[in-house]
Design an enzyme around this catalytic site. Structure first.
Site, PDB file in Angstrom:
ATOM      1  N   ARG A  24       6.687  -0.488   0.450  1.00 54.20           N
ATOM      2  CA  ARG A  24       7.525   0.619   0.914  1.00 54.20           C
ATOM      3  C   ARG A  24       7.700   0.462   2.424  1.00 54.20           C
ATOM      4  O   ARG A  24       6.735   0.563   3.171  1.00 54.20           O
ATOM      5  CB  ARG A  24       6.838   1.951   0.584  1.00 54.20           C
ATOM      6  CG  ARG A  24       7.538   3.162   1.165  1.00 54.20           C
ATOM      7  CD  ARG A  24       6.827   4.452   0.739  1.00 54.20           C
ATOM      8  NE  ARG A  24       7.561   5.610   1.193  1.00 54.20           N
ATOM      9  CZ  ARG A  24       7.191   6.404   2.205  1.00 54.20           C
ATOM     10  NH1 ARG A  24       6.074   6.177   2.875  1.00 54.20           N
ATOM     11  NH2 ARG A  24       7.936   7.425   2.553  1.00 54.20           N
TER      12      ARG A  24
ATOM     13  N   HIS B 277      12.787   7.233   8.324  1.00 47.32           N
ATOM     14  CA  HIS B 277      11.393   7.570   8.634  1.00 47.32           C
ATOM     15  C   HIS B 277      11.340   7.878  10.135  1.00 47.32           C
ATOM     16  O   HIS B 277      10.650   7.213  10.903  1.00 47.32           O
ATOM     17  CB  HIS B 277      10.468   6.419   8.223  1.00 47.32           C
ATOM     18  CG  HIS B 277       9.021   6.803   8.065  1.00 47.32           C
ATOM     19  ND1 HIS B 277       8.294   6.505   6.934  1.00 47.32           N
ATOM     20  CD2 HIS B 277       8.159   7.449   8.889  1.00 47.32           C
ATOM     21  CE1 HIS B 277       7.039   6.940   7.080  1.00 47.32           C
ATOM     22  NE2 HIS B 277       6.934   7.511   8.264  1.00 47.32           N
TER      23      HIS B 277
ATOM     24  N   GLU C 249       9.320  12.670   4.485  1.00 45.93           N
ATOM     25  CA  GLU C 249       8.713  13.885   5.036  1.00 45.93           C
ATOM     26  C   GLU C 249       9.650  14.693   5.932  1.00 45.93           C
ATOM     27  O   GLU C 249       9.413  14.834   7.139  1.00 45.93           O
ATOM     28  CB  GLU C 249       7.432  13.530   5.809  1.00 45.93           C
ATOM     29  CG  GLU C 249       6.398  12.808   4.973  1.00 45.93           C
ATOM     30  CD  GLU C 249       5.052  12.638   5.678  1.00 45.93           C
ATOM     31  OE1 GLU C 249       4.934  13.000   6.863  1.00 45.93           O
ATOM     32  OE2 GLU C 249       4.106  12.155   5.028  1.00 45.93           O
TER      33      GLU C 249
ATOM     34  N   ASN D   3       3.477  12.225  -0.407  1.00 41.77           N
ATOM     35  CA  ASN D   3       2.543  11.725   0.608  1.00 41.77           C
ATOM     36  C   ASN D   3       1.419  12.742   0.743  1.00 41.77           C
ATOM     37  O   ASN D   3       1.689  13.933   0.947  1.00 41.77           O
ATOM     38  CB  ASN D   3       3.245  11.575   1.962  1.00 41.77           C
ATOM     39  CG  ASN D   3       4.351  10.533   1.927  1.00 41.77           C
ATOM     40  OD1 ASN D   3       4.533   9.828   0.938  1.00 41.77           O
ATOM     41  ND2 ASN D   3       5.098  10.430   3.014  1.00 41.77           N
TER      42      ASN D   3
ATOM     43  N   TYR E  95      -2.577  13.516   2.405  1.00 40.34           N
ATOM     44  CA  TYR E  95      -3.767  13.185   3.194  1.00 40.34           C
ATOM     45  C   TYR E  95      -4.857  14.246   3.059  1.00 40.34           C
ATOM     46  O   TYR E  95      -6.038  13.921   3.016  1.00 40.34           O
ATOM     47  CB  TYR E  95      -3.395  12.993   4.674  1.00 40.34           C
ATOM     48  CG  TYR E  95      -2.504  11.787   4.863  1.00 40.34           C
ATOM     49  CD1 TYR E  95      -3.047  10.522   5.063  1.00 40.34           C
ATOM     50  CD2 TYR E  95      -1.117  11.895   4.761  1.00 40.34           C
ATOM     51  CE1 TYR E  95      -2.242   9.401   5.181  1.00 40.34           C
ATOM     52  CE2 TYR E  95      -0.297  10.777   4.877  1.00 40.34           C
ATOM     53  CZ  TYR E  95      -0.868   9.533   5.086  1.00 40.34           C
ATOM     54  OH  TYR E  95      -0.077   8.423   5.188  1.00 40.34           O
TER      55      TYR E  95
ATOM     56  N   GLU F 294       2.240   7.713   0.027  1.00 43.61           N
ATOM     57  CA  GLU F 294       1.346   7.512   1.180  1.00 43.61           C
ATOM     58  C   GLU F 294       0.013   8.178   0.892  1.00 43.61           C
ATOM     59  O   GLU F 294      -0.028   9.305   0.384  1.00 43.61           O
ATOM     60  CB  GLU F 294       1.888   8.148   2.469  1.00 43.61           C
ATOM     61  CG  GLU F 294       2.982   7.391   3.139  1.00 43.61           C
ATOM     62  CD  GLU F 294       3.407   8.031   4.460  1.00 43.61           C
ATOM     63  OE1 GLU F 294       2.574   8.680   5.132  1.00 43.61           O
ATOM     64  OE2 GLU F 294       4.584   7.878   4.810  1.00 43.61           O
TER      65      GLU F 294
HETATM   66  C1  FCB Z   1       2.583  10.578   7.606  1.00 49.11           C
HETATM   67  C2  FCB Z   1       3.704   9.679   8.086  1.00 49.11           C
HETATM   68  C3  FCB Z   1       3.277   8.251   8.349  1.00 49.11           C
HETATM   69  C4  FCB Z   1       1.907   8.174   8.970  1.00 49.11           C
HETATM   70  C5  FCB Z   1       0.904   9.016   8.241  1.00 49.11           C
HETATM   71  C6  FCB Z   1      -0.495   8.961   8.784  1.00 49.11           C
HETATM   72  O1  FCB Z   1       2.898  11.898   7.888  1.00 49.11           O
HETATM   73  O2  FCB Z   1       4.746   9.648   7.141  1.00 49.11           O
HETATM   74  O3  FCB Z   1       4.284   7.660   9.124  1.00 49.11           O
HETATM   75  O4  FCB Z   1       1.975   8.475  10.290  1.00 49.11           O
HETATM   76  O5  FCB Z   1       1.338  10.346   8.206  1.00 49.11           O
END
Ligand code: FCB
Length: 454
Positions: free
Chosen positions: A82, A125, A172, A301, A303, A362
């Site tokens: 990607r 992006h 995003e 995405n 985290y 992500e």
């Molecule tokens: C996301 C972004 C990516 C990267 C990660 C850690 O929000 O899409 O570019 O910075 O965080």
């Protein structure tokens, strides 16, 4: 949802293993090949905007080193890459085409195909051509941007559509709108909550119009998608005011995108909860129908989850009615709580609300990464990735249609407002000489891919 048979450690047949990157974070070569400036060039060169004064001027020099980087992907055994296209490389002034920029992406895509790697191309992006961000009403505040984006999407679709089977419109849009226009942490660094809603609407419209336009130039088998960083929102307590703050954040951060893209238009609840934040005058008749054009899959995405309440704490971007609350437990050096079950919960919610195939586009760990014996023994990253892949398996076991997983990220790179210090790569990049070294996590990921399981 119909639960399907999924083993506790094996992924379903056809599950796609990938890595993700983005153009401004890795390419460097900002004034080569006819590239024009982007809003991130301007922002990163603004004193105080990025930690250490770091910029993407050189980054990982991927513009020159891409063949080596593609070979690294072969070593890992990834099935899909990607990447994103730098709009100002392809259209330096945001309007006219620079063939040299297009040729670069054609070489990259051909290099992937020669190596048997499936390209997943993200169109946007965050590196908007600087010339499209002029004056107070420029950038995503401008109603002209969706059509500029359609032109850009069509150029890529026509040029590469025969060889790129999967195209994502936006990465995003929440970050572009709320960090770019409300909190000011991202380019273009504006700090007015009201502006974020206008920007978000124009991003939504850009997505819808581009997705529709791409249908006309891509083969019928193409997969068109959008990548969202939906927030897994938890309330700080069971108190009604904290529950209301969490509901408010779900509306402004998630449903701001989900409602028009998949739900028929901005809901009454969303409009009600934003009274005083925006008057919605930027929405014109017909816009919502355009945004709601069908896509084939959705990228997620993830985290960390977000816990919010009425305060005290840092304000949630775009509002003065919700504040971040602490989530006890381990955190990454980014300060992000590590809660893998949040990914399972979010996948179940997305399946329920949207019902489309999902790719986790992500997921990864930012760390300070010590170098020992010439390499990085990043057990913390392995633990993070392993736990989140476990969370994906848990969602699969509950019937969620997850089709693939992309580690963020292949290379240590320019991490936006944090610069280079916090590293997310499976591969270490020595910024002094650009040497690439596989970290332990890269070897671990290669084994997971080879076993197709944990
Ligand atoms: C996301 C972004 C990516 C990267 C990660 C850690 O929000 O899409 O570019 O910075 O965080």
């Amino acid at each position: 949802m119909t639960p399907i048979e999924v083993s506790k450690s094996q992924f379903p047949e056809g599950f796609v293993w990938g890595v993700a990157t983005s153009s401004y974070q890795i390419e460097g070569a900002v004034d080569e090949g006819g590239r024009g400036p982007s809003i991130w060039d301007t922002f990163s060169h603004t004193p105080g905007a990025v930690d250490n004064g770091d910029t993407g001027d050189v980054a990982c020099d991927h513009y020159h080193r891409w063949p080596e980087d593609l070979d690294l992907m072969v070593d890992l055994g990834v099935a899909s890459y990607r990447f994103s296209v730098a709009w100002p490389r392809v259209m330096p002034d945001g309007r006219s085409v620079n063939q040299e920029g297009l040729d670069y992406y054609r070489r990259l895509v051909d290099g992937l195909l020669e190596r048997g790697i499936h390209p997943l191309m993200t169109l946007y992006h965050w590196d908007l051509p600087q010339s499209l961000d002029v004056g107070d009403a420029g950038g995503w505040l401008s109603r002209d941007l969706p059509d500029r984006f359609v032109d850009f999407a069509l150029v890529l679709g026509k040029e590469l559509g025969d060889r790129v089977p999967s195209v994502t419109t936006l990465n995003e849009p929440w970050c572009s709108a709320y960090l770019g226009y409300a909190s000011g942490e991202h380019a273009p660094g504006r700090t007015d909550n009201t502006l974020a809603y206008r920007a978000a609407h124009h991003l939504n419209l850009a997505h819808g119009r581009a997705a529709a336009a791409l249908r006309d130039v891509l083969p019928p088998s193409a997969d068109v998608s959008v990548a969202l960083n939906l927030h897994q929102v938890q309330a700080a307590s069971e108190r009604p005011e904290d529950l209301a703050a969490a509901e408010h954040v779900d509306l402004i951060a998630n449903r701001m995108f989900l409602d028009p893209m998949f739900g028929g238009g901005y809901s009454d609840q969303l409009r009600a909860t934003t009274a005083g934040l925006t008057d919605w005058s930027f929405v014109r008749p017909g816009d919502e129908a355009e945004i709601g054009v069908a896509v084939d899959s959705v990228g997620l995405n993830f985290y960390n989850p977000s816990r919010v309440g009425v305060g005290p704490g840092a304000p949630f971007p775009g509002t003065h009615r919700a504040f971040y609350a602490d989530i006890p437990g381990p955190r990454t050096v980014m300060g992000w709580p590590i809660v893998p079950s949040g990914l399972t919960d979010l996948l179940i919610r997305v399946q329920r609300d949207i019902g489309l195939p999902i790719h986790v586009t992500e997921n990864g760990l930012g760390a300070h990464d010590a170098v020992e014996d010439g390499t990085v023994h990043d057990q913390d990253r392995i633990d993070y990735l392993q736990a989140h892949l476990g969370a994906v398996l848990a969602a699969l076991q509950q019937g969620v249609d997850v089709r693939g997983y992309y580690v963020w990220t292949l290379l240590d790179n320019f991490e936006w407002a944090w610069g280079y210090e916090k590293r997310f790569g499976l591969v270490r990049v020595d910024l002094a000489d650009q040497r690439r070294t596989l970290k332990d996590s890269a070897r671990w990921y290669a084994e997971v891919i080879a076993k197709h399981g944990l």
